[in-house]
Write a protein that holds these residues in place. Structure first.
Motif, mmCIF file in Angstrom:
data_model
loop_
_atom_site.group_PDB
_atom_site.id
_atom_site.type_symbol
_atom_site.label_atom_id
_atom_site.label_comp_id
_atom_site.label_asym_id
_atom_site.label_seq_id
_atom_site.Cartn_x
_atom_site.Cartn_y
_atom_site.Cartn_z
ATOM 1 N N TYR A 1 0.664 -1.289 0.083
ATOM 2 C CA TYR A 1 -0.028 0.004 -0.077
ATOM 3 C C TYR A 1 1.047 1.251 -0.136
ATOM 4 C CZ TYR A 1 -3.562 3.567 1.423
ATOM 5 O OH TYR A 1 -4.075 4.580 1.729
ATOM 6 N N THR A 2 1.811 1.377 0.773
ATOM 7 C CA THR A 2 2.955 2.544 0.798
ATOM 8 C C THR A 2 3.603 2.641 -0.435
ATOM 9 O OG1 THR A 2 3.260 1.938 3.301
ATOM 10 C CG2 THR A 2 4.899 3.396 2.179
ATOM 11 N N ARG A 3 3.969 1.526 -1.166
ATOM 12 C CA ARG A 3 4.614 1.794 -2.274
ATOM 13 C C ARG A 3 3.691 2.298 -3.352
ATOM 14 N NH1 ARG A 3 7.738 -4.104 -2.574
ATOM 15 N NH2 ARG A 3 9.586 -3.546 -1.284
ATOM 16 N N ASN A 4 2.373 1.864 -3.402
ATOM 17 C CA ASN A 4 1.538 2.198 -4.315
ATOM 18 C C ASN A 4 1.074 3.769 -4.119
ATOM 19 O OD1 ASN A 4 1.376 -0.316 -5.666
ATOM 20 N ND2 ASN A 4 -0.479 -0.906 -4.300
ATOM 21 N N THR A 5 0.968 3.968 -2.787
ATOM 22 C CA THR A 5 0.626 5.480 -2.498
ATOM 23 C C THR A 5 1.699 6.364 -2.856
ATOM 24 O OG1 THR A 5 -0.561 4.685 -0.474
ATOM 25 C CG2 THR A 5 -0.159 7.045 -0.512
ATOM 26 N N ARG A 6 2.915 5.944 -2.635
ATOM 27 C CA ARG A 6 4.209 6.820 -3.205
ATOM 28 C C ARG A 6 4.365 6.794 -4.560
ATOM 29 N NH1 ARG A 6 9.099 4.314 0.443
ATOM 30 N NH2 ARG A 6 8.654 5.276 2.633
ATOM 31 N N LYS A 7 3.972 5.677 -5.470
ATOM 32 C CA LYS A 7 3.986 5.882 -6.682
ATOM 33 C C LYS A 7 2.588 6.791 -7.251
ATOM 34 C CE LYS A 7 3.398 2.815 -10.862
ATOM 35 N NZ LYS A 7 2.665 3.913 -11.589
ATOM 36 N N LEU A 8 1.618 6.762 -6.859
ATOM 37 C CA LEU A 8 0.326 7.535 -7.043
ATOM 38 C C LEU A 8 0.697 8.989 -6.538
ATOM 39 C CD1 LEU A 8 -2.486 7.937 -7.878
ATOM 40 C CD2 LEU A 8 -3.242 7.655 -5.526
ATOM 41 N N ILE A 9 1.167 9.380 -5.515
ATOM 42 C CA ILE A 9 1.722 10.720 -5.284
ATOM 43 C C ILE A 9 2.620 11.132 -6.615
ATOM 44 C CG2 ILE A 9 3.037 12.374 -3.480
ATOM 45 C CD1 ILE A 9 1.891 10.530 -1.217
ATOM 46 N N ARG A 10 3.917 10.444 -6.610
ATOM 47 C CA ARG A 10 4.733 10.761 -7.938
ATOM 48 C C ARG A 10 4.057 10.936 -9.133
ATOM 49 N NH1 ARG A 10 8.257 6.763 -5.491
ATOM 50 N NH2 ARG A 10 7.323 5.266 -7.242
#
Length: 349
Positions: A50-59
């Motif tokens: 979830y953290t990785r996906n969230t970071r990717k979404l923010i980027r």
């Protein structure tokens, strides 16, 4: 013996019960530990994912926002270039409406030219004409407005689009500047030569247009200037019109009639050492009104050459005629034209 035998039986049953309970309890505990470990592992994996996906979404959002910002910036730059091009085209088209090349007709002023040409032509076009006032040895190009009240008007000042800088020094106001078919100041020397011809009297007409395209005017039936040694002090006759007599204001302290002309480098405004204007101390009316030239008197209610302050280009009304109000509020002025014409003197026929 019976008692001993009975005790052995009870001990055996307890040990048997213990043996029967030990294995299932240990297995149950192990299963619970394994299940707990599995749950924790799955939860940790889910959180990391979830953290990785969230970071990717923010980027991705940041990248998308950056692309949108760059796109908008390029559009703004392109739009500003188009606006500048359009402004230049409008200025050229406005100039093309009138004759850019001087007419062949000469005269002492536009009124004189209109009287001469009117005898042979019923329709005389507005445009640039060549004049030579009496007692002068040089020709001068001026813009003649020939279609207002069917007489010839010599335009001495015009403000329309803000493309001409009126922040000028004394020497520029002496000789004039700008573009005759558009915004310009004719020049104090030339205005003096026109209105001080022998056996003549000139009317001054001020035409004002508001931001919402409402029109009004102020007229003075006798307009003339003193010579350069008196800094071209202005003299005005009787007022008529709908804009109010801003030249004279509401009291003597605001009266600009008979005031000499001032610029930022030649100060004749009467503020010595300072005067109070708009509730603040002012040492120079010209400097206070962005280094423009006018017939100031502490500083007065009128400045048709006013220029907006550099930091207030979009908000400040810079052309001042402060007797023109609507519902108690000053009207913001978009454009103005000052023009003069000869008026008949009954005793000179």
């Amino acid at each position: 013996e019976d008692a001993s035998l009975q005790g052995q039986k009870e001990h055996y049953h307890r040990d048997a019960d213990k043996d029967k309970c030990t294995m299932p309890c240990e297995m149950t505990a192990k299963l619970m530990r394994d299940e707990k470990h599995s749950l924790c592992s799955n939860l940790q994996h889910t959180i990391v994912s979830y953290t990785r996906n969230t970071r990717k979404l923010i980027r991705d959002l940041i990248d998308e926002q950056q692309k949108v910002s760059e796109f908008l910036s390029s559009q703004i730059i392109e739009l500003m270039a188009k606006v500048n091009t359009l402004s230049s085209d409008v200025q050229r088209s406005n100039s093309d409406i009138f004759s850019v090349k001087p007419m062949e007709s000469h005269g002492k002023d536009c009124s004189d030219i209109q009287e001469t040409l009117g005898a042979v032509s019923p329709k005389i076009p507005s445009g640039i004409y060549i004049i030579q006032p009496e007692n002068t040895d040089h020709l001068k190009q001026v813009f003649c407005e020939m279609d207002y009240m069917e007489v010839g008007w010599t335009v001495i000042q015009r403000r329309t689009d803000g493309l001409t800088d009126f922040k000028q020094m004394w020497s520029q106001y002496l000789d004039g500047f700008g573009h005759l078919p558009g915004e310009h100041w004719l020049g104090l020397r030339q205005i003096f030569n026109i209105v001080n011809q022998r056996n003549t009297r000139f009317q001054l007409h001020v035409s004002l247009v508001s931001q919402d395209d409402t029109t009004t005017y102020a007229s003075y039936d006798n307009f003339w200037l003193e010579d350069e040694t008196k800094f071209f002090a202005i003299h005005l006759g009787r007022y008529a019109g709908s804009a109010g007599d801003a030249f004279r204001g509401y009291d003597q302290e605001q009266n600009q009639d008979t005031a000499p002309f001032s610029t930022s480098d030649v100060d004749n405004d009467g503020c010595s050492p300072f005067c109070t204007f708009a509730n603040k101390a002012v040492e120079s009316c010209s400097v206070n009104q962005n280094n423009t030239g006018w017939w100031f008197n502490q500083c007065g209610k009128a400045n048709l050459n006013g220029s907006p302050l550099d930091q207030d280009l979009s908000t400040q009304s810079h052309i001042h005629w402060d007797t023109w109000t609507k519902n108690g509020t000053l009207v913001k002025i978009k454009s103005v034209t000052m023009k003069i014409r000869r008026v008949e003197i009954p005793n000179l026929k």
